[in-house]
Design a protein around this motif. Structure first.
Motif, PDB file in Angstrom:
ATOM      1  N   MET A 284      40.352  41.687  20.754  1.00  0.00           N
ATOM      2  CA  MET A 284      39.700  41.572  22.062  1.00  0.00           C
ATOM      3  C   MET A 284      38.229  41.979  21.966  1.00  0.00           C
ATOM      4  SD  MET A 284      40.618  43.685  25.389  1.00  0.00           S
ATOM      5  CE  MET A 284      40.878  43.029  26.928  1.00  0.00           C
ATOM      6  N   SER A 285      37.410  41.137  22.532  1.00  0.00           N
ATOM      7  CA  SER A 285      35.984  41.402  22.401  1.00  0.00           C
ATOM      8  C   SER A 285      35.444  42.016  23.687  1.00  0.00           C
ATOM      9  CB  SER A 285      35.243  40.099  22.121  1.00  0.00           C
ATOM     10  OG  SER A 285      35.336  39.291  23.270  1.00  0.00           O
ATOM     11  N   LEU A 286      34.241  42.547  23.589  1.00  0.00           N
ATOM     12  CA  LEU A 286      33.605  43.094  24.788  1.00  0.00           C
ATOM     13  C   LEU A 286      33.411  41.996  25.835  1.00  0.00           C
ATOM     14  CD1 LEU A 286      30.793  45.483  23.489  1.00  0.00           C
ATOM     15  CD2 LEU A 286      32.871  46.068  24.731  1.00  0.00           C
ATOM     16  N   GLN A 287      33.154  40.780  25.327  1.00  0.00           N
ATOM     17  CA  GLN A 287      32.955  39.640  26.221  1.00  0.00           C
ATOM     18  C   GLN A 287      34.190  39.418  27.091  1.00  0.00           C
ATOM     19  OE1 GLN A 287      29.914  38.332  26.124  1.00  0.00           O
ATOM     20  NE2 GLN A 287      30.452  37.110  27.927  1.00  0.00           N
ATOM     21  N   THR A 288      35.345  39.519  26.440  1.00  0.00           N
ATOM     22  CA  THR A 288      36.609  39.321  27.174  1.00  0.00           C
ATOM     23  C   THR A 288      36.753  40.373  28.252  1.00  0.00           C
ATOM     24  OG1 THR A 288      37.469  38.683  25.045  1.00  0.00           O
ATOM     25  CG2 THR A 288      39.059  38.891  26.838  1.00  0.00           C
ATOM     26  N   ALA A 289      36.410  41.626  27.871  1.00  0.00           N
ATOM     27  CA  ALA A 289      36.518  42.711  28.862  1.00  0.00           C
ATOM     28  C   ALA A 289      35.592  42.435  30.041  1.00  0.00           C
ATOM     29  CB  ALA A 289      36.163  44.042  28.215  1.00  0.00           C
ATOM     30  N   LEU A 290      34.406  41.939  29.743  1.00  0.00           N
ATOM     31  CA  LEU A 290      33.454  41.628  30.801  1.00  0.00           C
ATOM     32  C   LEU A 290      33.996  40.535  31.725  1.00  0.00           C
ATOM     33  CD1 LEU A 290      30.618  42.533  31.663  1.00  0.00           C
ATOM     34  CD2 LEU A 290      29.694  40.615  30.363  1.00  0.00           C
ATOM     35  N   TYR A 291      34.583  39.477  31.129  1.00  0.00           N
ATOM     36  CA  TYR A 291      35.169  38.390  31.916  1.00  0.00           C
ATOM     37  C   TYR A 291      36.302  38.894  32.794  1.00  0.00           C
ATOM     38  CZ  TYR A 291      32.460  34.776  29.477  1.00  0.00           C
ATOM     39  OH  TYR A 291      31.470  34.008  28.991  1.00  0.00           O
ATOM     40  N   ALA A 292      37.126  39.782  32.178  1.00  0.00           N
ATOM     41  CA  ALA A 292      38.282  40.308  32.943  1.00  0.00           C
ATOM     42  C   ALA A 292      37.776  41.070  34.165  1.00  0.00           C
ATOM     43  CB  ALA A 292      39.132  41.201  32.054  1.00  0.00           C
ATOM     44  N   ALA A 293      36.732  41.920  33.907  1.00  0.00           N
ATOM     45  CA  ALA A 293      36.196  42.712  35.023  1.00  0.00           C
ATOM     46  C   ALA A 293      35.567  41.803  36.060  1.00  0.00           C
ATOM     47  CB  ALA A 293      35.171  43.705  34.494  1.00  0.00           C
ATOM     48  N   ARG A 294      34.902  40.738  35.606  1.00  0.00           N
ATOM     49  CA  ARG A 294      34.264  39.833  36.549  1.00  0.00           C
ATOM     50  C   ARG A 294      35.292  39.106  37.402  1.00  0.00           C
ATOM     51  NH1 ARG A 294      31.261  34.759  34.431  1.00  0.00           N
ATOM     52  NH2 ARG A 294      33.370  34.049  34.898  1.00  0.00           N
ATOM     53  N   SER A 295      36.387  38.662  36.726  1.00  0.00           N
ATOM     54  CA  SER A 295      37.435  37.967  37.500  1.00  0.00           C
ATOM     55  C   SER A 295      38.077  38.913  38.494  1.00  0.00           C
ATOM     56  CB  SER A 295      38.467  37.365  36.544  1.00  0.00           C
ATOM     57  OG  SER A 295      39.306  38.386  36.032  1.00  0.00           O
ATOM     58  N   ALA A 296      38.189  40.195  38.081  1.00  0.00           N
ATOM     59  CA  ALA A 296      38.772  41.169  39.013  1.00  0.00           C
ATOM     60  C   ALA A 296      37.891  41.298  40.255  1.00  0.00           C
ATOM     61  CB  ALA A 296      38.938  42.518  38.328  1.00  0.00           C
ATOM     62  N   LEU A 297      36.566  41.294  40.032  1.00  0.00           N
ATOM     63  CA  LEU A 297      35.660  41.379  41.192  1.00  0.00           C
ATOM     64  C   LEU A 297      35.813  40.160  42.097  1.00  0.00           C
ATOM     65  CD1 LEU A 297      32.237  42.789  39.874  1.00  0.00           C
ATOM     66  CD2 LEU A 297      34.004  43.918  41.238  1.00  0.00           C
ATOM     67  N   ALA A 298      35.958  38.992  41.459  1.00  0.00           N
ATOM     68  CA  ALA A 298      36.114  37.771  42.257  1.00  0.00           C
ATOM     69  C   ALA A 298      37.386  37.834  43.107  1.00  0.00           C
ATOM     70  CB  ALA A 298      36.138  36.556  41.343  1.00  0.00           C
ATOM     71  N   VAL A 299      38.501  38.217  42.457  1.00  0.00           N
ATOM     72  CA  VAL A 299      39.768  38.307  43.207  1.00  0.00           C
ATOM     73  C   VAL A 299      39.649  39.386  44.278  1.00  0.00           C
ATOM     74  CG1 VAL A 299      42.175  38.988  42.998  1.00  0.00           C
ATOM     75  CG2 VAL A 299      41.193  37.408  41.356  1.00  0.00           C
ATOM     76  N   ASN A 300      38.994  40.494  43.896  1.00  0.00           N
ATOM     77  CA  ASN A 300      38.824  41.591  44.830  1.00  0.00           C
ATOM     78  C   ASN A 300      38.108  41.117  46.092  1.00  0.00           C
ATOM     79  OD1 ASN A 300      37.527  44.023  45.998  1.00  0.00           O
ATOM     80  ND2 ASN A 300      38.661  45.001  44.331  1.00  0.00           N
ATOM     81  N   SER A 301      37.088  40.282  45.932  1.00  0.00           N
ATOM     82  CA  SER A 301      36.376  39.835  47.135  1.00  0.00           C
ATOM     83  C   SER A 301      37.254  38.933  47.983  1.00  0.00           C
ATOM     84  CB  SER A 301      35.065  39.144  46.749  1.00  0.00           C
ATOM     85  OG  SER A 301      35.357  37.905  46.156  1.00  0.00           O
ATOM     86  N   THR A 302      38.086  38.082  47.352  1.00  0.00           N
ATOM     87  CA  THR A 302      39.034  37.260  48.133  1.00  0.00           C
ATOM     88  C   THR A 302      39.988  38.171  48.912  1.00  0.00           C
ATOM     89  OG1 THR A 302      38.986  35.746  46.252  1.00  0.00           O
ATOM     90  CG2 THR A 302      40.619  35.321  47.978  1.00  0.00           C
ATOM     91  N   GLN A 303      40.478  39.192  48.206  1.00  0.00           N
ATOM     92  CA  GLN A 303      41.431  40.103  48.847  1.00  0.00           C
ATOM     93  C   GLN A 303      40.774  40.855  50.004  1.00  0.00           C
ATOM     94  OE1 GLN A 303      42.658  42.104  45.209  1.00  0.00           O
ATOM     95  NE2 GLN A 303      44.767  41.396  45.557  1.00  0.00           N
ATOM     96  N   THR A 304      39.523  41.283  49.769  1.00  0.00           N
ATOM     97  CA  THR A 304      38.813  42.002  50.830  1.00  0.00           C
ATOM     98  C   THR A 304      38.621  41.111  52.060  1.00  0.00           C
ATOM     99  OG1 THR A 304      37.615  43.149  49.088  1.00  0.00           O
ATOM    100  CG2 THR A 304      36.789  43.391  51.327  1.00  0.00           C
ATOM    101  N   SER A 305      38.254  39.865  51.798  1.00  0.00           N
ATOM    102  CA  SER A 305      38.056  38.991  52.960  1.00  0.00           C
ATOM    103  C   SER A 305      39.382  38.738  53.673  1.00  0.00           C
ATOM    104  CB  SER A 305      37.376  37.680  52.535  1.00  0.00           C
ATOM    105  OG  SER A 305      38.331  36.788  52.028  1.00  0.00           O
ATOM    106  N   THR A 306      40.474  38.684  52.917  1.00  0.00           N
ATOM    107  CA  THR A 306      41.795  38.504  53.554  1.00  0.00           C
ATOM    108  C   THR A 306      42.167  39.725  54.397  1.00  0.00           C
ATOM    109  OG1 THR A 306      42.456  37.173  51.667  1.00  0.00           O
ATOM    110  CG2 THR A 306      44.206  37.937  53.122  1.00  0.00           C
ATOM    111  N   VAL A 307      41.871  40.914  53.862  1.00  0.00           N
ATOM    112  CA  VAL A 307      42.144  42.127  54.649  1.00  0.00           C
ATOM    113  C   VAL A 307      41.317  42.110  55.936  1.00  0.00           C
ATOM    114  CG1 VAL A 307      41.839  44.638  54.685  1.00  0.00           C
ATOM    115  CG2 VAL A 307      42.909  43.548  52.716  1.00  0.00           C
ATOM    116  N   SER A 308      40.052  41.714  55.799  1.00  0.00           N
ATOM    117  CA  SER A 308      39.204  41.642  56.995  1.00  0.00           C
ATOM    118  C   SER A 308      39.788  40.668  58.000  1.00  0.00           C
ATOM    119  CB  SER A 308      37.792  41.156  56.670  1.00  0.00           C
ATOM    120  OG  SER A 308      37.280  41.858  55.606  1.00  0.00           O
ATOM    121  N   ARG A 309      40.214  39.495  57.494  1.00  0.00           N
ATOM    122  CA  ARG A 309      40.791  38.492  58.391  1.00  0.00           C
ATOM    123  C   ARG A 309      42.033  39.038  59.070  1.00  0.00           C
ATOM    124  NH1 ARG A 309      41.822  36.017  61.874  1.00  0.00           N
ATOM    125  NH2 ARG A 309      42.411  33.844  62.157  1.00  0.00           N
ATOM    126  N   ASN A 310      42.857  39.769  58.289  1.00  0.00           N
ATOM    127  CA  ASN A 310      44.079  40.355  58.857  1.00  0.00           C
ATOM    128  C   ASN A 310      43.744  41.331  59.971  1.00  0.00           C
ATOM    129  OD1 ASN A 310      45.847  38.953  57.279  1.00  0.00           O
ATOM    130  ND2 ASN A 310      46.124  40.577  55.761  1.00  0.00           N
TER     131      ASN A 310
END
Lengths: 353, 488
Positions: B1-27
Motif C-alpha cells: 500500500m502506497s501513500l497515494q492509496t492512503a491519500l485516495y482513501a482519505a479523500r473518498s472518505a471526505l467525499a462520502v462524509n459530505s454526502t452523509q452530512t448533507s443527508t443528515v441536514s436534509r433529515n
C-alpha cells in the motif's frame, strides 16, 4: 437496531392525552355545575328512551295532579253551596213548623219563602273559574233563571196558569179565599207537583244538563264530579218555596193554608234529605280525588328518583374524577416541560462552547 | 500500500462524509414535514476506497397501509359523528323538552288539564299552543334533517373535486418516480410527496394501493373501483343536488361511469369522508326523516275525527292537518313532518275557535264530526279521547328501524333513543378510530421518521470521521514533505 422513536412522536406524544384530559376536565366542570350528565344522549345511548318515558310519565302525572286540583276547587265550591242551601232549607223548615203550631202572619212566611227561593237560585248559579258548578255538562250558562224577573219568567207564568186552570181565579184574588182544603191538597199533589217534574223543570226552570261532569282522576278511574240543579232535592225545595211564596198564602182560607204549609213542610223535609245525599256524593268524589292526588304525588317522587338516577352524577365520584384528571394533567404538563429540555443539542452546544 | 492509496482513501472518505452530512441536514430539515421518511446513505467499499451507493429511504409498507386504513375510517367516523350531533339538535337534552317525544307528552298534559276545565278557553288554548309547538318542532326537525343532507351532499361534491385534484397531483408524482427509477435519480422527495398525497386521499376516500414494477403504484377504492392505474388517473364525478327533499335520494358518486356509493354500488364504500357523508345523506338521515314523517302521520291519525252522524263518512283530519287534508295519510308518506300544522279553524292566532277542540268539527265543513252538538261547556269526553289516542297503538313503517306497533308517543320516544344510540355508537367509534389513526401515524412516524438526537449523534460521528480523514491527509502530506526534504 432498536425500535427508535421519531422526534415528531417524541415531542408530540403528550398532545393527544392533554387534549383528551382537557376535554374530560371540561365535562367534569359542566357536570359539577349542573349536577347532571353533560351529554345524556351519548352516555345513555338507547337507554335514553327510559329516561324520556319516565319524564313523560312525570309530566302526565303532574298534569293529572293539577287537573285534580281544579276538580277539587269545583267540588269544594259545590260543597259550600250545598251546605248553605241545606242550612237555608233547615231554617225554612223551622219557620214552617212554627207556622203550623202557632199560625202567625202568612205574609212573613211568604217573604221567608221568597228569600229561600232567591237563595236557592243564587247558590245553584255558583260559578268557579267560569264554570257553573250545578250546570252539569252544560256549565256555560247559569242553571236557574230568576223566578221573579221581569218580564215574567216561564216558571212564574206556569204557576199562575196552573192555579187559574184549577180554581178559575188568580192567586191573591178575593175568590181564592173560597178554595177548600181538599181541593187545594189535590191541586198541590197533582197539577202543581207536575210543574216540578223533571220535564217541566227543564222546560221552565233549569238550563242544567242531567249528565254530570265526569273527570278522570287517575290513569284508570273516571268519576262524576258534580251534582246538578236538576236534582230532586233542589226541585223539592223550589216547589216548597214557590208554594208558600207565590200561591197567595195570605189570601187563602185557613184549611187551604194548612194544606199548603203541611205539603211544603213535607217537601222541605224530603228536600233536606236529598240535599244531604248530594253533599255525600260530593264528599265521596272529594275524598276519591284527594286520594288520587296523594297517590299521584307519591308516584311523582318515585318517578323523579328514577329520572335523577339516570340523569344526575354522583358529586363524590365527580370530585374523585376531578382529582384524578387534574393530577394526570399536571403530570402531563410537567412531562412535556421535561421532554422539551431533553435534547442532545443542548449538550453538544455546551461542550463546544 | 502506497501513500497515494492512503491519500485516495482519505479523500473518498471526505467525499462520502459530505454526502452523509448533507443527508443528515436534509433529515433534520424534514423533521416537521409530514410524510417525510428519513434517508440513509448507503456506503460501499471499492477496493481501498469508500463510495456512496445511493440513498436509502426508510419505508414500512405494512405500517403505511395500516395508517391509510386508520385515517380513512377515522375520517368516515368523524363525518358521521358530526352529522349526528347536528341531527341531535332536533332532540336536545331530555330536560329541555324540545324533542317531539317530550312535546307529545306536553300535549298530552295540556289535554289532561283541559279535560279538567273544558269550559275555560285559556286551558283549551294551552292545548292548542302545545299542539302548535309540537307541529313546529316536527317542521324544524324535518328541515334540520334535510339541511344536514344537503350539507352532506355539498361536502361530498367538494370531496369529489378534492379527490380529482389529488389524483392529478398523484399522477405527476408517480410519473416522476417511474422516470427517476429508470434514470437512477434520487426519487426520495417524489416518494415523500406521493405518500403525503396518499394520506390526503385516504382522508377523502377509503383506498388500497398496489405497488407495480419500476416504482409505479396503483390506487383502488376499498370497494374495488380503480382510481389510478397504469399512470392514468380515473375521473371521479358526482352531480350535486341544490336542495334535497324527504325521500329523494342524492346522486351517487361515479368512477369512470360506475357508481361507488348508493344502491348501484356492488359493495358500499367503507372509509374516508366520502363514505361517512354518503352514509349520512343516504341512510341515517333518510331513516330519521322516515321516523319524523311517521311521528307526524301518527299524530294526524291519533287526532283524526270520526263521523258522529252515523253516516259512515271517512275519518278526517282534526287538530293536526297536512297538505292532503281532510283525508288522513293512507300509509307512510314522505314529507308529512314538514307539512304538519295545527288546523287554523281551531287556532285562535289564525282566527279560529278553540272550543272546536272540545266539541269536535275541526276544519271547514266538518259539521258531521261534531261530538258535542249542544256546545255543553263541561263536555270533556272529546278531550279525554284525544289524550287517550296519543297513547293508543298504531302501525308504523317497518323501514323506520323502530318497533312497528306502538303508540305515537312511544314511537317518538323510541326515535330519540334510536338517534341517541346511533350517536353514542358514532361517538365511541369516532374516538376509537381517531385514537387508532393517531397510533398508526405514530407507529409509521417511529418506523420511518427522523429522530433529531439520532441525527445529531450521527453528525458528531461524521465530524469525528471528517477530522480523522483530514488529519490523515495532513499526515500523508507531512510524510511526503519529509520524503521530498530528505530527497532534496
Amino acid at each position: 437496531m432498536l425500535a427508535a422513536v421519531s422526534s415528531t412522536t417524541f415531542y408530540s406524544s403528550l398532545r393527544d392525552p392533554i387534549q383528551r384530559l382537557q376535554r374530560q376536565l371540561n365535562i367534569i366542570e359542566q357536570e359539577t355545575a349542573s349536577g347532571r350528565r353533560a351529554d345524556i344522549g351519548v352516555d345513555l345511548g338507547a337507554g335514553v328512551s327510559s329516561d324520556i318515558a319516565l319524564r313523560s310519565q312525570l309530566d302526565a302525572t303532574n298534569a293529572l295532579i293539577d287537573a285534580n286540583k281544579t276538580v277539587i276547587a269545583g267540588l269544594n265550591g259545590s260543597d259550600a253551596a250545598l251546605s248553605s242551601l241545606s242550612s237555608a232549607a233547615g231554617a225554612f223548615r223551622q219557620q214552617l213548623i212554627q207556622a203550623q203550631t202557632s199560625p202567625g202572619s202568612p205574609t212573613a212566611l211568604e217573604q221567608a219563602a221568597a228569600s229561600v227561593l232567591s237563595q236557592l237560585q243564587s247558590l245553584m248559579n255558583t260559578s268557579v273559574g267560569g264554570r257553573f258548578l250545578f250546570g252539569g255538562q252544560n256549565s256555560g250558562v247559569a242553571p236557574l233563571s230568576d223566578y221573579s224577573a221581569t218580564p215574567t219568567s216561564a216558571a212564574k207564568s206556569a204557576t199562575a196558569s196552573a192555579f187559574q186552570a184549577a180554581f178559575g181565579v188568580a192567586q191573591n184574588s178575593t175568590g181564592a179565599t173560597a178554595i177548600a182544603g181538599p181541593a187545594m191538597q189535590s191541586f198541590l199533589d197533582n197539577q202543581f207537583a207536575a210543574l216540578f217534574d223533571s220535564a217541566n223543570w227543564k222546560a221552565n226552570w233549569s238550563n242544567a244538563s242531567d249528565s254530570p261532569v265526569t273527570n278522570r282522576i287517575d290513569a284508570t278511574t273516571t268519576i262524576a264530579t258534580s251534582v246538578t240543579a236538576n236534582d230532586s232535592g233542589v226541585r223539592q225545595l223550589a216547589q216548597a218555596a214557590v208554594m208558600i211564596s207565590d200561591l197567595g198564602l195570605s189570601s187563602l182560607g185557613s184549611d187551604a193554608q194548612k194544606a199548603v204549609t203541611g205539603t211544603a213542610l213535607r217537601l222541605v223535609g224530603q228536600s233536606t234529605a236529598n240535599i244531604t245525599d248530594m253533599q255525600t256524593q260530593i264528599g265521596v268524589a272529594t275524598s276519591q280525588t284527594n286520594n288520587a292526588i296523594s297517590s299521584l304525588t307519591a308516584q311523582t317522587t318515585y318517578l323523579q328518583t328514577g329520572i335523577d338516577g339516570m340523569e344526575t352524577v354522583d358529586p363524590a365520584q365527580l370530585a374523585m374524577q376531578l382529582t384524578a384528571v387534574s393530577t394526570q394533567l399536571q403530570s402531563a404538563y410537567s412531562l412535556t416541560a421535561q421532554i422539551s429540555q431533553l435534547s442532545l443539542l443542548k449538550y453538544i452546544s455546551t461542550a463546544s462552547a | 500500500m502506497s501513500l497515494q492509496t492512503a491519500l485516495y482513501a482519505a479523500r473518498s472518505a471526505l467525499a462520502v462524509n459530505s454526502t452523509q452530512t448533507s443527508t443528515v441536514s436534509r433529515n433534520i430539515a424534514g423533521i416537521n414535514q409530514s410524510g417525510y421518511a428519513r434517508r440513509l446513505v448507503l456506503v460501499e467499499t471499492n477496493g481501498t476506497e469508500v463510495q456512496s451507493a445511493g440513498v436509502d429511504r426508510a419505508t414500512d409498507l405494512a405500517l403505511r397501509n395500516a395508517m391509510l386504513a386508520a385515517t380513512s375510517s377515522s375520517s368516515a367516523d368523524s363525518a358521521i359523528n358530526s352529522a349526528l350531533t347536528s341531527l341531535q339538535q332536533s332532540v336536545g337534552d331530555p330536560s329541555s323538552g324540545t324533542s317531539p317525544a317530550s312535546l307529545i307528552s306536553g300535549l298530552n298534559s295540556a289535554l289532561v288539564q283541559a279535560a279538567a276545565s273544558p269550559q275555560n278557553p285559556a286551558s283549551l288554548g294551552a292545548a292548542v299552543d302545545a299542539a302548535k309547538s309540537l307541529a313546529g318542532a316536527l317542521n324544524s326537525a324535518s328541515a334540520q334533517v334535510q339541511s344536514t343532507r344537503t350539507l352532506a351532499d355539498a361536502a361530498m361534491s367538494q370531496s369529489v373535486s378534492t379527490i380529482n385534484s389529488l389524483l392529478q397531483k398523484f399522477s405527476a408524482a408517480n410519473n416522476s418516480i417511474v422516470a427517476g427509477e429508470k434514470s437512477g435519480a434520487d426519487v426520495s422527495d417524489a416518494l415523500d410527496r406521493r405518500d403525503a398525497l396518499l394520506t390526503s386521499l385516504a382522508q377523502q376516500i377509503g383506498i388500497k394501493t398496489v405497488s407495480g414494477p419500476g416504482g409505479d403504484t396503483a390506487i383502488y377504492t376499498d370497494n374495488g373501483a380503480t382510481l389510478f392505474q397504469g399512470g392514468a388517473a380515473r375521473e371521479v364525478s358526482m352531480t350535486p343536488t341544490t336542495t334535497l327533499s324527504p325521500g329523494v335520494a342524492g346522486n351517487a358518486v361515479y368512477v369512470d361511469g360506475a357508481p361507488i356509493t348508493g344502491k348501484g354500488a356492488g359493495a358500499p364504500l367503507q372509509g374516508g369522508a366520502l363514505a361517512g357523508l354518503s352514509t349520512i345523506r343516504d341512510v341515517t338521515s333518510q331513516t330519521y326523516q322516515t321516523q319524523l314523517d311517521e311521528i307526524a302521520r301518527g299524530l294526524i291519525n291519533a287526532t283524526s275525527q270520526s263521523d258522529q252522524t252515523g253516516g259512515g263518512a271517512a275519518p278526517r283530519t282534526g287538530l293536526f292537518t297536512w297538505s292532503g287534508a281532510p283525508s288522513t295519510p293512507s300509509g307512510p308518506t314522505n314529507g308529512v313532518a314538514a307539512q304538519i300544522k295545527v288546523d287554523p279553524t281551531v287556532d285562535p292566532a289564525s282566527g279560529g275557535n278553540v272550543n272546536l277542540l272540545r266539541d269536535g268539527g275541526i276544519g271547514a265543513g266538518a259539521s258531521a264530526y261534531v261530538s258535542n252538538p249542544t256546545g255543553a261547556a263541561s263536555y270533556n269526553a272529546g278531550l279525554q279521547h284525544l289524550a287517550d289516542s296519543l297513547g293508543g297503538a298504531q302501525s308504523f313503517d317497518p323501514s323506520s328501524a323502530i318497533a312497528a306497533q306502538s303508540s305515537v308517543a312511544d314511537f317518538a320516544t323510541n326515535s330519540v333513543a334510536w338517534l341517541e344510540a346511533a350517536r353514542q355508537a358514532a361517538s365511541t367509534a369516532s374516538t376509537q378510530s381517531s385514537t387508532f389513526a393517531s397510533q398508526a401515524t405514530s407507529a409509521l412516524s417511529n418506523a420511518t421518521g427522523v429522530n433529531i438526537d439520532d441525527q445529531m449523534s450521527q453528525m458528531l460521528a461524521l465530524e469525528n470521521s471528517y477530522q480523522a480523514s483530514a488529519k490523515m491527509i495532513g499526515a500523508v502530506d507531512t510524510m511526503y514533505n519529509s520524503l521530498f526534504t530528505s530527497l532534496g
